[in-house]
Design a protein around this motif. Structure first.
Motif, PDB file in Angstrom:
ATOM      1  N   ARG A 805       0.824  -1.217   0.000  1.00 27.07           N
ATOM      2  CA  ARG A 805       0.000   0.000   0.000  1.00 27.07           C
ATOM      3  C   ARG A 805       0.857   1.266   0.000  1.00 27.07           C
ATOM      4  O   ARG A 805       0.341   2.377   0.058  1.00 27.07           O
ATOM      5  CB  ARG A 805      -0.924   0.011   1.219  1.00 27.07           C
ATOM      6  CG  ARG A 805      -1.989  -1.074   1.167  1.00 27.07           C
ATOM      7  CD  ARG A 805      -3.028  -0.946   2.264  1.00 27.07           C
ATOM      8  NE  ARG A 805      -2.449  -1.173   3.592  1.00 27.07           N
ATOM      9  CZ  ARG A 805      -2.325  -0.244   4.539  1.00 27.07           C
ATOM     10  NH1 ARG A 805      -2.699   1.009   4.295  1.00 27.07           N
ATOM     11  NH2 ARG A 805      -1.811  -0.550   5.734  1.00 27.07           N
ATOM     12  N   GLY A 806       2.192   1.096  -0.061  1.00 23.01           N
ATOM     13  CA  GLY A 806       3.085   2.239  -0.019  1.00 23.01           C
ATOM     14  C   GLY A 806       3.907   2.391  -1.283  1.00 23.01           C
ATOM     15  O   GLY A 806       3.698   1.698  -2.283  1.00 23.01           O
ATOM     16  N   GLN A 807       4.851   3.321  -1.239  1.00 28.61           N
ATOM     17  CA  GLN A 807       5.677   3.629  -2.407  1.00 28.61           C
ATOM     18  C   GLN A 807       7.124   3.890  -1.976  1.00 28.61           C
ATOM     19  O   GLN A 807       7.382   4.323  -0.854  1.00 28.61           O
ATOM     20  CB  GLN A 807       5.173   4.883  -3.156  1.00 28.61           C
ATOM     21  CG  GLN A 807       3.761   4.811  -3.677  1.00 28.61           C
ATOM     22  CD  GLN A 807       2.736   5.118  -2.609  1.00 28.61           C
ATOM     23  OE1 GLN A 807       2.999   5.906  -1.703  1.00 28.61           O
ATOM     24  NE2 GLN A 807       1.582   4.479  -2.713  1.00 28.61           N
ATOM     25  N   ILE A 808       8.025   3.616  -2.906  1.00 31.80           N
ATOM     26  CA  ILE A 808       9.410   4.060  -2.786  1.00 31.80           C
ATOM     27  C   ILE A 808       9.661   5.042  -3.924  1.00 31.80           C
ATOM     28  O   ILE A 808       9.415   4.731  -5.091  1.00 31.80           O
ATOM     29  CB  ILE A 808      10.401   2.888  -2.881  1.00 31.80           C
ATOM     30  CG1 ILE A 808      10.121   1.847  -1.801  1.00 31.80           C
ATOM     31  CG2 ILE A 808      11.836   3.409  -2.740  1.00 31.80           C
ATOM     32  CD1 ILE A 808      11.021   0.621  -1.886  1.00 31.80           C
ATOM     33  N   VAL A 809      10.118   6.232  -3.575  1.00 31.68           N
ATOM     34  CA  VAL A 809      10.438   7.262  -4.567  1.00 31.68           C
ATOM     35  C   VAL A 809      11.957   7.323  -4.687  1.00 31.68           C
ATOM     36  O   VAL A 809      12.664   7.473  -3.687  1.00 31.68           O
ATOM     37  CB  VAL A 809       9.882   8.638  -4.156  1.00 31.68           C
ATOM     38  CG1 VAL A 809      10.191   9.683  -5.217  1.00 31.68           C
ATOM     39  CG2 VAL A 809       8.378   8.561  -3.898  1.00 31.68           C
ATOM     40  N   TYR A 810      12.454   7.217  -5.912  1.00 29.10           N
ATOM     41  CA  TYR A 810      13.889   7.192  -6.155  1.00 29.10           C
ATOM     42  C   TYR A 810      14.360   8.496  -6.803  1.00 29.10           C
ATOM     43  O   TYR A 810      13.824   8.914  -7.848  1.00 29.10           O
ATOM     44  CB  TYR A 810      14.252   6.031  -7.089  1.00 29.10           C
ATOM     45  CG  TYR A 810      13.935   4.665  -6.545  1.00 29.10           C
ATOM     46  CD1 TYR A 810      14.782   4.039  -5.631  1.00 29.10           C
ATOM     47  CD2 TYR A 810      12.782   3.975  -6.946  1.00 29.10           C
ATOM     48  CE1 TYR A 810      14.499   2.770  -5.138  1.00 29.10           C
ATOM     49  CE2 TYR A 810      12.491   2.716  -6.469  1.00 29.10           C
ATOM     50  CZ  TYR A 810      13.352   2.112  -5.554  1.00 29.10           C
ATOM     51  OH  TYR A 810      13.063   0.849  -5.073  1.00 29.10           O
ATOM     52  N   PHE A 811      15.348   9.123  -6.195  1.00 31.12           N
ATOM     53  CA  PHE A 811      16.068  10.242  -6.801  1.00 31.12           C
ATOM     54  C   PHE A 811      17.520   9.779  -6.981  1.00 31.12           C
ATOM     55  O   PHE A 811      18.329   9.889  -6.062  1.00 31.12           O
ATOM     56  CB  PHE A 811      16.020  11.478  -5.903  1.00 31.12           C
ATOM     57  CG  PHE A 811      14.694  12.179  -5.867  1.00 31.12           C
ATOM     58  CD1 PHE A 811      14.356  13.111  -6.836  1.00 31.12           C
ATOM     59  CD2 PHE A 811      13.772  11.913  -4.860  1.00 31.12           C
ATOM     60  CE1 PHE A 811      13.132  13.768  -6.803  1.00 31.12           C
ATOM     61  CE2 PHE A 811      12.551  12.554  -4.818  1.00 31.12           C
ATOM     62  CZ  PHE A 811      12.220  13.495  -5.793  1.00 31.12           C
ATOM     63  N   ALA A 812      17.831   9.249  -8.174  1.00 31.53           N
ATOM     64  CA  ALA A 812      19.186   8.760  -8.414  1.00 31.53           C
ATOM     65  C   ALA A 812      20.193   9.906  -8.399  1.00 31.53           C
ATOM     66  O   ALA A 812      21.372   9.702  -8.066  1.00 31.53           O
ATOM     67  CB  ALA A 812      19.247   8.020  -9.741  1.00 31.53           C
ATOM     68  N   ASP A 813      19.754  11.091  -8.779  1.00 33.15           N
ATOM     69  CA  ASP A 813      20.583  12.292  -8.658  1.00 33.15           C
ATOM     70  C   ASP A 813      20.096  13.082  -7.458  1.00 33.15           C
ATOM     71  O   ASP A 813      18.887  13.172  -7.203  1.00 33.15           O
ATOM     72  CB  ASP A 813      20.486  13.161  -9.908  1.00 33.15           C
ATOM     73  CG  ASP A 813      21.109  12.497 -11.125  1.00 33.15           C
ATOM     74  OD1 ASP A 813      21.884  11.547 -10.943  1.00 33.15           O
ATOM     75  OD2 ASP A 813      20.813  12.938 -12.256  1.00 33.15           O
ATOM     76  N   ASN A 814      21.032  13.669  -6.742  1.00 31.20           N
ATOM     77  CA  ASN A 814      20.658  14.404  -5.533  1.00 31.20           C
ATOM     78  C   ASN A 814      20.214  15.813  -5.908  1.00 31.20           C
ATOM     79  O   ASN A 814      21.009  16.756  -5.958  1.00 31.20           O
ATOM     80  CB  ASN A 814      21.824  14.461  -4.545  1.00 31.20           C
ATOM     81  CG  ASN A 814      21.341  14.766  -3.145  1.00 31.20           C
ATOM     82  OD1 ASN A 814      20.238  15.261  -2.961  1.00 31.20           O
ATOM     83  ND2 ASN A 814      22.150  14.467  -2.155  1.00 31.20           N
ATOM     84  N   VAL A 815      18.932  15.967  -6.144  1.00 28.74           N
ATOM     85  CA  VAL A 815      18.404  17.216  -6.708  1.00 28.74           C
ATOM     86  C   VAL A 815      18.494  18.391  -5.734  1.00 28.74           C
ATOM     87  O   VAL A 815      18.396  19.547  -6.153  1.00 28.74           O
ATOM     88  CB  VAL A 815      16.949  17.024  -7.181  1.00 28.74           C
ATOM     89  CG1 VAL A 815      16.886  16.026  -8.321  1.00 28.74           C
ATOM     90  CG2 VAL A 815      16.051  16.580  -6.030  1.00 28.74           C
ATOM     91  N   LEU A 816      18.680  18.129  -4.443  1.00 28.98           N
ATOM     92  CA  LEU A 816      18.803  19.211  -3.468  1.00 28.98           C
ATOM     93  C   LEU A 816      20.262  19.566  -3.165  1.00 28.98           C
ATOM     94  O   LEU A 816      20.534  20.356  -2.264  1.00 28.98           O
ATOM     95  CB  LEU A 816      18.082  18.836  -2.166  1.00 28.98           C
ATOM     96  CG  LEU A 816      16.563  18.701  -2.270  1.00 28.98           C
ATOM     97  CD1 LEU A 816      15.968  18.294  -0.925  1.00 28.98           C
ATOM     98  CD2 LEU A 816      15.921  19.995  -2.757  1.00 28.98           C
ATOM     99  N   PHE A 817      21.192  19.011  -3.920  1.00 27.65           N
ATOM    100  CA  PHE A 817      22.616  19.261  -3.746  1.00 27.65           C
ATOM    101  C   PHE A 817      22.894  20.764  -3.666  1.00 27.65           C
ATOM    102  O   PHE A 817      22.625  21.512  -4.588  1.00 27.65           O
ATOM    103  CB  PHE A 817      23.362  18.628  -4.917  1.00 27.65           C
ATOM    104  CG  PHE A 817      24.838  18.879  -4.969  1.00 27.65           C
ATOM    105  CD1 PHE A 817      25.694  18.198  -4.132  1.00 27.65           C
ATOM    106  CD2 PHE A 817      25.362  19.778  -5.891  1.00 27.65           C
ATOM    107  CE1 PHE A 817      27.076  18.411  -4.204  1.00 27.65           C
ATOM    108  CE2 PHE A 817      26.727  19.988  -5.973  1.00 27.65           C
ATOM    109  CZ  PHE A 817      27.584  19.312  -5.119  1.00 27.65           C
ATOM    110  N   ARG A 818      23.399  21.218  -2.524  1.00 27.86           N
ATOM    111  CA  ARG A 818      23.767  22.610  -2.264  1.00 27.86           C
ATOM    112  C   ARG A 818      22.612  23.594  -2.382  1.00 27.86           C
ATOM    113  O   ARG A 818      22.811  24.807  -2.308  1.00 27.86           O
ATOM    114  CB  ARG A 818      24.927  23.046  -3.161  1.00 27.86           C
ATOM    115  CG  ARG A 818      26.214  22.282  -2.855  1.00 27.86           C
ATOM    116  CD  ARG A 818      27.401  22.743  -3.676  1.00 27.86           C
ATOM    117  NE  ARG A 818      28.534  21.862  -3.414  1.00 27.86           N
ATOM    118  CZ  ARG A 818      29.640  21.821  -4.142  1.00 27.86           C
ATOM    119  NH1 ARG A 818      29.777  22.637  -5.176  1.00 27.86           N
ATOM    120  NH2 ARG A 818      30.625  20.993  -3.824  1.00 27.86           N
ATOM    121  N   ALA A 819      21.407  23.103  -2.624  1.00 32.13           N
ATOM    122  CA  ALA A 819      20.172  23.903  -2.565  1.00 32.13           C
ATOM    123  C   ALA A 819      20.089  24.994  -3.616  1.00 32.13           C
ATOM    124  O   ALA A 819      19.224  25.855  -3.528  1.00 32.13           O
ATOM    125  CB  ALA A 819      20.013  24.525  -1.171  1.00 32.13           C
TER     126      ALA A 819
END
Length: 837
Positions: A805-819
């Motif tokens: 009933r859940g999910q795993i969300v994948y961010f292979a690239d770190n989109v928040l890197f250094r903001a």
């Protein structure tokens, strides 16, 4: 010579004042090098110097997140101190940023200390430096005849006090030089970063942190001719000073290069006389634009990094590999020496510094591209960009409609024809800040050497996700400054629902505010039309029916919050849509207010954890609970709807911990994994993600890898760094194909530009592949090693996997890197609010 009574009294008053000036040892009660000085005592000493020396003016230019003061000390002789404002203005006149002709000939040297908190000798050295300049009868005061010195004693007080407090608590008395002793081993997160665990030496251009924003505002009021950023490195390293290593950015002038050598030779004179080891021209390059050496360099200065051995393992003394003990006194003495040497050389060459500084800003900017044109109908993105440009004094504006222009298309990597429209944003290199503008906006940075210290791609249009063209045509622009033209909206008399667009971080901040105000919100999964207007997936819908129990008037309550965030809604008086699902449709999803937790502590990357913490707390302004990784065994995950695992190695997570997380996901939880955190789940029983798309692809990769390893066995020892570069990607931009019908990509087009900082690659999911790199041709900018480019086709960047009933969300690239990657923040918001609803 006759002296008036007034003159005698002035001399008498000055002599009394300077006689009251205390050395750091006299003021603090211990010799510099005997102890680490906490920030409040550093502040008190600078206040003492300013109160007791007419040669010093002290300014508090801001406060940190933990409310510590940020200081600048201005050091000048009597004549220059009285004329300080005119000296500052004259320098901006030389740069073309103010009108008029300069009447003064004064060099400006800016010394910045302790940007990294646990490189803690720097602030101690700053106190020694200011005292040596202003103490009575100092021969160094001759330099101040033609030079003003600005000292920032501690750029990062929060991080430094975190380190200093650690050492006071855990250090032996007397100190223990054994490098394995506890006093040399900081616990997570260490003192290097600021409160939000940002590396402030990577934030000069992006200004995500309050310390950077406050400092850059002051820096651009002065634009010094020399800027030094004092650092520390591993305790076994010799001292490093300029000249820097390659790669240099191609726009760094010959003068800037040559003067670094001149300064370096002057330092070497003093180091040679004391038989101190040092090195130059290695390791520390001048490319990435957001350092404390490059940002000043791209603003006309001689920008330099100085690196002393020590760092967080240095303590008050540590035994080096050759058996010598490196003390805090040694470390601060070396920084004192290079700081004074820098001022000396600047004073000796002040005339040429001023001449070359003026030439830097008045000369045409080299390179073929003369203008950059950005196209976007996203008002929030465009406004954010304009505000950021204003902080750098980069001029921008609009141009008359022009047809038949040709330019480099940032999306396609091809030279194509385009037309300028009145709403396009145009930046020309024909301006005082033209060098900085070109470096920040150029689509591809030229690399003289692939072995660089940091990321190699950062082009502004990519991190804002805007269509852009770089053209060789020098366009004339109608300059503008950002003005907030928003007019608050009056609440309607009666509304069935409010519709709000969804395409920016500002929209996500608005949604956060609604949820925290207990406003019930829905969002559209499909496009709709009503009132003659179209609404895309992700559109927020706030209906009166959902919120009929509000204590105040529905229309007024919603409009007040909307006005706070400068949102203009579409007022809808019916649930019946002209096209698409009606408001009551199952395609209009009710948005549960999620409860979010995130792992912190050992095993997590401090800076990437910090970037997410900052995003949640300061940007999205949504509550998040921090869970220490050491507590995974007993923490009750059922208390949370979302669990974030940022970049990290999670070495203390055993199989039963992963099983616990997996069962929580199957029960309805949402797990968001960033970059290396994905590795804990690859090819496991707990997730469906793999490194490869098939067994055949895996076999091809292993065959390629075997060939690489065989070649590596015969590689020359002297080529080992070059060979290693084939396997790295220090920071390059790739074009990602998006499925924008998926909730993770709501608010986007069909393309996203991703900054890739890891060679780790993953195959497509059996689930929802929301963002993928299809081929090596998707590489847009920056260095990526040969082996990385061979492996990257058909790889996942963003995806969602359903588990129970859940999910795993994948961010292979770190989109928040250094903001600083603005376009990424909406996608993280989508992962939090939309996915799985």
């Amino acid at each position: 010579m006759r002296i008036s009574l007034t003159g005698l009294l002035t001399i008498f008053a000055i002599s009394i004042t300077t006689a009251q000036l205390k050395s750091p040892a006299e003021f603090l009660g211990y010799e510099l090098g005997d102890k680490f000085t906490r920030h409040h005592r550093v502040v008190e000493y600078y206040q003492h110097v300013a109160e007791n020396s007419p040669m010093v003016t002290l300014q508090e230019y801001g406060k940190t997140y933990e409310d510590r003061p940020l200081l600048l000390a201005y050091i000048a002789n009597d004549r220059n101190m009285a004329n300080l404002e005119n000296i500052r203005a004259d320098n901006l006149r030389r740069a073309g940023l103010m009108d008029g002709t300069p009447s003064t000939q004064i060099a400006i040297v800016w010394l910045s200390y302790n940007v990294h908190g646990n490189e803690a000798n720097s602030t101690e050295a700053s106190m020694a430096t200011i005292y040596e300049l202003v103490r009575p009868n100092s021969d160094k005061q001759a330099w101040l005849e033609n030079t003003v010195v600005i000292i920032d004693p501690c750029i990062n007080p929060d991080g430094r006090d975190r380190y200093v407090n650690f050492f006071w608590q855990y250090g032996n008395m007397p100190y223990n030089p054994d490098p394995q002793a506890a006093e040399h081993l900081e616990p997570w997160p260490g003192g290097r970063q600021n409160h939000y665990l940002f590396d402030l030496n990577r934030d000069w251009a992006w200004q995500t942190q309050v310390e950077s924003r406050e400092r850059i505002e002051e820096y651009n009021k002065w634009l010094p001719h020399i800027h030094v950023d004092f650092h520390e490195q591993g305790y076994n390293s010799p001292y490093y000073f300029a000249p820097a290593a390659e790669p240099y950015h191609e726009l760094i002038t010959k003068w800037q290069r040559d003067f670094q050598v001149q300064i370096g030779r002057n330092h070497a004179k003093y180091f040679d006389a004391n038989n101190w080891f040092y090195f130059t021209k290695q390791r520390f390059d001048l490319l990435y634009p957001s350092y404390g050496d490059t940002y000043p360099t791209y603003n006309g200065a001689i920008g330099m990094t100085y690196e002393q051995a020590g760092h967080g393992m240095g303590g008050l003394g540590v035994i080096k590999q050759e058996g010598d003990t490196l003390t805090l006194l040694d470390r601060l003495t070396h920084h004192l020496t290079t700081g004074l040497s820098t001022i000396e050389v600047s004073s000796q060459n002040s005339g040429q510094l001023l001449t070359e500084f003026e030439k830097f800003f008045s000369s045409p900017v080299a390179g073929s591209y003369k203008s950059f044109v950005l196209k976007s109908d996203n008002v929030d993105k465009m406004n954010h960009l304009k505000v950021w440009l204003d902080t750098h004094d980069i001029k921008y504006g609009s141009a008359s409609s022009v047809r038949g222009l040709s330019g480099y298309n940032y999306k396609t990597k091809r030279t194509q024809n385009f037309t300028i429209n009145p709403n396009d944003l145009v930046i020309s290199t024909n301006q005082p800040k033209g060098v900085l503008a070109k470096i920040l906006f150029e689509p591809v940075t030229k690399l003289s050497d692939s072995l660089t210290y940091d990321i190699t791609a950062w082009s502004v249009p990519y991190f804002y996700g805007m269509q852009a063209y770089a053209t060789t045509t020098a366009l004339s622009i109608q300059e503008e400054k950002f003005e907030n033209r928003f007019q608050p909206n009056d609440p309607p008399e009666n509304a069935y629902a409010f519709f709000f667009k969804w395409n920016s971080l500002r929209d996500a901040q608005f949604l956060s505010a609604l949820l925290k105000s207990d406003i019930k919100v829905r969002f559209a999964e499909r496009s709709m039309q009503v009132n003659g207007k179209s609404f895309s997936p992700g559109t927020l819908i706030v209906s009166k029916r959902d919120n009929d129990r509000l204590p105040e008037d529905f229309e007024t309550t919603i409009m007040d919050i909307a006005n706070d965030f400068q949102r203009t809604p579409e007022v809808v008086n019916t649930g019946f849509m002209d096209y698409g699902p009606d408001v009551g449709s199952s395609d209009i999803r009710y948005l549960d207010r999620p409860k979010v937790a995130m792992f912190s502590g050992d095993g997590t990357s401090t800076t990437n954890y910090g970037a997410t913490w900052y995003f949640m707390e300061q940007e999205l302004k949504y509550p998040v609970s921090m869970i220490q990784t050491d507590n995974i065994g007993w923490v009750d995950l059922e208390e949370y709807d979302i669990l974030i695992m940022q970049e990290g190695w999670y070495g203390n997570f055993e199989e039963d911990h992963l099983k616990k997380i997996s069962e929580w996901v199957r029960g309805g939880g949402k797990l968001i994994l960033f970059q290396r955190a994905i590795q804990k789940f690859v090819d496991s029983d707990f997730a469906g993600i793999s490194k490869f798309n098939s067994e055949d692809e895996k076999a091809e990769f292993e065959s390629r890898n075997d060939e690489r390893n065989e070649k590596a066995k015969l590689a020359k020892y002297g080529d080992r760094e070059r060979d290693y570069a084939r396997n790295i990607i220090p920071g390059a931009i790739f074009r990602v194909s998006l499925d924008n019908t998926h909730p993770l990509a709501f608010g986007y087009g069909d393309t996203y530009y991703s900054l890739k900082t890891s060679r780790n690659r993953y195959g497509y999911l059996d689930g929802q592949n929301v963002g993928v790199i299809k081929s090596a041709d998707d590489h847009l900018s920056g260095f990526a090693g040969k082996h990385v480019m061979e492996d990257i086709p058909k790889s996942l960047v963003f995806g969602v996997e359903d588990k129970g009933r859940g999910q795993i969300v994948y961010f292979a690239d770190n989109v928040l890197f250094r903001a600083f990657w603005y376009d990424a923040k909406l996608m993280v918001s989508n992962a939090i609010f939309f996915v799985g609803q």
